[in-house]
Design a protein around this motif. Structure first.
Motif, PDB file in Angstrom:
ATOM      1  N   LEU A  95      37.705  28.734  42.450  1.00 61.25           N
ATOM      2  CA  LEU A  95      36.391  29.374  42.531  1.00 61.25           C
ATOM      3  C   LEU A  95      36.225  30.292  41.324  1.00 61.25           C
ATOM      4  CD1 LEU A  95      36.354  30.287  46.348  1.00 61.25           C
ATOM      5  CD2 LEU A  95      35.294  28.302  45.248  1.00 61.25           C
ATOM      6  N   THR A  96      35.041  30.852  41.159  1.00 58.02           N
ATOM      7  CA  THR A  96      34.732  31.689  39.999  1.00 58.02           C
ATOM      8  C   THR A  96      35.738  32.824  39.843  1.00 58.02           C
ATOM      9  OG1 THR A  96      32.397  31.182  40.263  1.00 58.02           O
ATOM     10  CG2 THR A  96      32.958  33.091  38.914  1.00 58.02           C
ATOM     11  N   CYS A  97      36.192  33.039  38.618  1.00 62.44           N
ATOM     12  CA  CYS A  97      37.230  34.043  38.355  1.00 62.44           C
ATOM     13  C   CYS A  97      37.096  34.627  36.961  1.00 62.44           C
ATOM     14  CB  CYS A  97      38.617  33.400  38.429  1.00 62.44           C
ATOM     15  SG  CYS A  97      39.501  33.761  39.919  1.00 62.44           S
ATOM     16  N   THR A  98      37.418  35.915  36.834  1.00 66.27           N
ATOM     17  CA  THR A  98      37.676  36.549  35.545  1.00 66.27           C
ATOM     18  C   THR A  98      38.896  37.441  35.727  1.00 66.27           C
ATOM     19  OG1 THR A  98      36.353  38.549  35.938  1.00 66.27           O
ATOM     20  CG2 THR A  98      35.191  36.607  35.065  1.00 66.27           C
ATOM     21  N   ALA A  99      39.327  38.070  34.648  1.00 64.96           N
ATOM     22  CA  ALA A  99      40.487  38.949  34.735  1.00 64.96           C
ATOM     23  C   ALA A  99      40.227  40.166  35.603  1.00 64.96           C
ATOM     24  CB  ALA A  99      40.915  39.385  33.340  1.00 64.96           C
ATOM     25  N   THR A 100      38.957  40.551  35.762  1.00 60.45           N
ATOM     26  CA  THR A 100      38.625  41.770  36.513  1.00 60.45           C
ATOM     27  C   THR A 100      37.818  41.518  37.776  1.00 60.45           C
ATOM     28  OG1 THR A 100      36.655  42.099  35.138  1.00 60.45           O
ATOM     29  CG2 THR A 100      38.681  43.199  34.452  1.00 60.45           C
ATOM     30  N   GLY A 101      37.457  40.280  38.071  1.00 68.22           N
ATOM     31  CA  GLY A 101      36.669  39.994  39.260  1.00 68.22           C
ATOM     32  C   GLY A 101      36.833  38.547  39.676  1.00 68.22           C
ATOM     33  N   ALA A 102      36.624  38.269  40.964  1.00 68.23           N
ATOM     34  CA  ALA A 102      36.807  36.909  41.449  1.00 68.23           C
ATOM     35  C   ALA A 102      36.019  36.691  42.724  1.00 68.23           C
ATOM     36  CB  ALA A 102      38.285  36.623  41.703  1.00 68.23           C
TER      37      ALA A 102
END
Length: 484
Positions: A95-102
Motif C-alpha cells: 500500500l502507499t508508503c513513504t519514509a515518514t508516512g504510510a
C-alpha cells in the motif's frame, strides 16, 4: 460494477474471486470468519520465524498476524449482534508508503443494499454486513465476503516508515511500533458500515449517473449535518455536498447515541492562551492540535515565555537535530516555537526537550486544516501542540520585545472551560473534512481534534486501547446510530 435485483432488496457489487480457505472464526453475539486470501509464504502465510509476544503464541509472522486478526474479530464479535455470519476477505499487499508516512490498511463493504425488509430507512444504502443483520439472514442469493480488508506488506521496510513495524502482541504494549490489533479493529469498523458510499469529492450519491442525477444516500448521510447550513447530506445537492466536504469543523454527527456518549468519552478542548506583551499584538486565544505523545495538555497547564527556534546549519529542518548553543539558550525553561517540516514531530519535540524546553508549539509550514501531532515516543515528557501557518506567523510576530519590557510573549497550554474536544458548539461530534479533500479519509472518520483519541480517526494514535465501546470509544455508538 454490476447491478442485480432481488425481491425486496437491491445490491451493487464488484466482482470478487476467492481461492483460499477460511483461516479463523470468532463466535459470540456475532460470528466473524476470516478468509486468508494471501498466496503461500506471503502475508498471513509468511513463514519467517517469530518469538511469541504479548500473549500472541504464534511462532511465525504469518501465524501471529492471523492470531491478532482473530483476537480483533473476537472483540467485534462479542460486541455486535447478528444472526448472519460476517465474512472478511483479508490480504497483505503493498500500500502507499513513504519514509515518514504510510497507509496501514484499507477496508470496506463489498456490497450495499437498499429497500429490504427490515431496513430502517427507505431509499438508503446499507453496508452488506449491516443489511444482513437487519434483514435477519443472508441478503444475497450469491453470497460473497461482506468485507474486503487490505494491510500494508511493506511497513517497516526501507522507505516505508523505516524501522517501524506492526506490533503483533495482543496486549497493546506496542511501544514505538504500530498496534496491529488497533489497526484491524479500525478497518473492520469501516467494513461494518463506518463509511459513506457517497462520493464527497464529486458530491454524487452511489448509483448516480455521470451527471450526478439519481443515486441513493447512504445510511451515514442521514446523520451527517453541515453545521454551517444546517442541512443533512441526505438532503443536499451534489454541489452542496462538494462544498460541505471541505469544511474542517463544519460537519457534525447528529446520531443520538454518539452525542449522548460525548461527555463520557471526550475531554475539554486543548488551547493556547497568550498573555503578557504578545497578547496585545496577536489574538489572545488559539486553537491547537494536541500531540499523540507526551503528557496530555492541561495535566497540569504549562505556562512559559515563547521562544522561536532558528534553523541551524547542521539541520535539514528546524529542530531536526540537537540544538546548538544559541537555540539551547533561547528555549531553556521556555516554550519552543518550531516550524513543521523535514523530520517527524517526535524528533522536533525530543530535541527541544533535551535543550530544556518546557513545551513545544509546532507551526504548520503550509496552509492546511488544523490537526494533531502524530507519532510515538514514550521518552517525551513535555507537552506539544500544533497551530496553523497563519497562527504560527502571528505568534512569531508577537515575540519582539519592546524596550524595557522583559516579559516577552507568554503562552499557556491549557484546557478550555467550555468546549469539548472534537465537537461543535452544541457538543455534537464532528467528522473529518479537511481542505483539500483526502480520498479514503475525508468524511468517513471522526475528526482528529477528538480527545481522548478515537479508534475511527483517520490516523492511528499511540494511546488507543482495544475498546470499541463506552466509556472509552464512540465507534460502536455510531454503528448503533446507523442500525447495528
Amino acid at each position: 460494477m454490476k447491478s442485480n435485483k432481488l425481491p425486496s432488496l437491491t445490491l451493487i457489487a464488484a466482482a470478487l474471486a476467492l481461492s483460499c480457505a477460511a483461516a479463523g472464526t470468532a463466535q459470540a453475539a456475532a460470528t466473524i470468519t476470516i478468509v486468508n486470501a494471501n498466496a503461500p509464504g506471503v502475508g498471513f502465510n509468511e513463514t519467517t520465524p517469530a518469538a511469541p509476544v504479548g500473549g500472541n503464541t504464534g511462532t511465525t509472522v504469518g501465524q501471529q498476524r492471523l492470531i491478532a486478526f482473530t483476537h480483533a474479530a473476537n472483540i467485534w464479535g462479542a460486541t455486535l449482534t447478528s444472526a448472519t455470519p460476517i465474512v472478511i476477505n483479508a490480504v497483505f499487499r503493498p500500500l502507499t508508503c513513504t519514509a515518514t508516512g504510510a497507509t496501514l490498511g484499507s477496508a470496506g463493504a463489498t456490497r450495499v443494499f437498499s429497500d429490504f425488509t427490515g431496513a430502517p430507512k427507505t431509499g438508503t444504502w446499507y453496508s452488506y454486513a449491516l443489511a444482513n443483520k437487519l434483514y435477519g439472514s443472508e441478503a444475497s442469493t450469491t453470497p460473497v465476503p461482506q468485507i474486503n480488508a487490505n494491510f500494508n506488506s511493506e511497513l517497516g521496510k526501507p522507505g516505508c516508515l523505516t524501522g517501524t513495524s506492526f506490533y503483533l502482541g495482543l496486549d497493546a504494549n506496542h511501544g514505538t511500533n504500530i498496534d496491529f490489533v488497533a489497526t484491524l479493529l479500525h478497518e473492520m469498523g469501516h467494513g461494518l458500515g463506518f463509511q459513506t458510499f457517497t462520493n464527497g469529492l464529486s458530491g454524487n450519491q452511489l448509483g448516480a449517473d455521470a451527471a450526478g442525477v439519481g443515486g441513493l444516500p447512504s445510511a451515514w448521510d442521514h446523520f451527517l449535518l453541515d453545521n454551517t447550513t444546517n442541512k443533512l447530506w441526505s438532503a443536499m445537492t451534489p454541489e452542496e455536498r462538494r462544498a460541505s466536504s471541505l469544511k474542517p469543523t463544519g460537519l457534525s454527527w447528529t446520531g443520538a447515541r454518539v452525542n449522548a456518549g460525548v461527555p463520557t468519552v471526550l475531554s475539554a478542548t486543548p488551547q493556547l492562551r497568550l498573555v503578557g506583551y504578545g497578547a496585545k499584538q496577536a489574538a489572545n486565544l488559539y486553537s491547537v492540535g494536541a500531540a499523540d505523545f507526551g503528557p496530555p495538555i492541561g495535566s497540569p497547564p504549562v505556562s512559559g515565555e515563547i521562544a522561536k527556534v532558528a534553523l541551524q546549519a547542521d539541520s535539514p529542518g528546524v529542530a531536526c537535530t540537537p540544538f546548538n548553543a544559541a537555540n539551547t539558550a533561547a528555549v531553556y525553561g521556555k516554550i519552543a516555537l518550531v516550524s513543521r517540516g523535514t523530520c517527524g514531530f517526535t524528533f522536533k519535540v525530543k530535541n527541544a526537550q533535551l535543550a530544556g524546553a518546557i513545551g513545544v508549539i509546532v507551526a504548520d509550514n503550509v496552509q492546511a486544516a488544523l490537526s494533531g501531532l502524530g507519532g510515538v515516543d514514550p521518552t517525551i515528557t513535555i507537552p506539544a501542540v500544533r497551530v496553523t501557518l497563519a497562527d504560527g506567523n502571528a505568534i512569531a510576530a508577537s515575540l519582539v520585545k519592546p524596550n524595557g519590557d522583559m516579559a516577552g510573549t507568554v503562552g499557556k497550554l491549557e484546557l478550555s472551560k467550555t468546549l469539548i474536544a472534537g465537537t461543535d458548539s452544541q457538543q455534537r461530534m464532528t467528522m473529518y473534512a479537511p481542505n483539500p479533500y483526502e480520498s479514503g479519509s475525508s468524511i468517513s472518520h471522526f475528526n482528529t481534534s477528538a480527545k481522548r483519541n478515537q479508534l475511527m480517526e483517520p490516523s492511528i494514535s499511540a494511546d488507543l486501547t482495544h475498546s470499541v465501546t463506552l466509556p472509552v470509544d464512540l465507534t460502536f455508538e455510531l454503528l448503533k446510530d446507523i442500525g447495528w
